[in-house]
Design an enzyme around this catalytic site. Sequence first.
Site, short mmCIF file in Angstrom:
data_model
loop_
_atom_site.label_atom_id
_atom_site.label_comp_id
_atom_site.label_asym_id
_atom_site.label_seq_id
_atom_site.Cartn_x
_atom_site.Cartn_y
_atom_site.Cartn_z
N SER A 1 -47.20 22.23 10.43
CA SER A 1 -46.98 23.10 11.59
C SER A 1 -45.51 23.08 11.92
O SER A 1 -44.79 22.12 11.57
CB SER A 1 -47.80 22.59 12.79
OG SER A 1 -47.42 23.24 13.99
N TYR B 1 -50.62 16.03 18.47
CA TYR B 1 -50.69 17.00 17.38
C TYR B 1 -49.36 17.05 16.63
O TYR B 1 -49.32 17.02 15.39
CB TYR B 1 -51.04 18.37 17.95
CG TYR B 1 -51.10 19.50 16.95
CD1 TYR B 1 -52.20 19.64 16.11
CD2 TYR B 1 -50.07 20.43 16.85
CE1 TYR B 1 -52.27 20.69 15.19
CE2 TYR B 1 -50.12 21.47 15.95
CZ TYR B 1 -51.22 21.59 15.12
OH TYR B 1 -51.29 22.62 14.21
#
Length: 258
Positions: free
Chosen positions: A145, A158
């Site tokens: 990501s 995350y």
Amino acid sequence: MGRFDGATVLITGAAGGLGSGAAKGFASEGARLVLSDMNEALLESLAATLGTQTAILAGDISDEKLSEDLVELAVRKFGRLDVAINNAGIVQSFVRLPQVASDEARRVLEIDLLGVFYAMKHQIPQMEQQFKATGKGGTIVNIASVAGLVGAPKLSVYAAAKHGVVGLTKSAAAEYATKGVRVNAICPAHTRTAMVDGFVRMSGTPETDALAELTRGVPMKRVGEVDEIVTAILFAADPANSFMTGHALAVDGGVGAV
């Protein structure tokens, strides 16, 4: 002929937006597929639409046995493993770090980071063995990501997991650069998948306002589309792209440019 004609491609998280998009992209390029996700019914439905040889195995990527079984399935069904797309992942609640429940943090790390570690732990030896036997190894593409490249306010755990995925990617790439295994990561910004839809629902605001908040730091001022991310995944996995390894490719609408 497609770029992946006859190749065996393993995809985790295959029932989700990016996973199913990748499955369709590889199928259209001639690949045979090994698909995994938590939801067996969705895997079966997806496999029925792809028009290529497919094997499925449902399970939880945080269980190391699943990664071992997926590699064994690929070899048993198709004889080898050419490409692995480690895509399975979840996102945390959109809150500041002290507000993240410890159980939730543990689950995010187990799936998003350890899940990729387990996958690579079993994929790499198979690809190295193939290289020794035939001169043709394999390629791993980890879905990280943009939160694995920069800080991500209200997505701290995350982001930590995705930074870890980038670290695993670069380390494995260096270890296996002469052993027939390329390892790269794709680092998307927010993409129009179930994760983004969930954020919009949880925000309690109109979709336009929620997406504006989500993309405030994105120069293109929009979320990515699944097909745009799949294009990057196929590029990273392409056997013609044989000199690229250890790279974390941002597909982020310009986030990294500012």
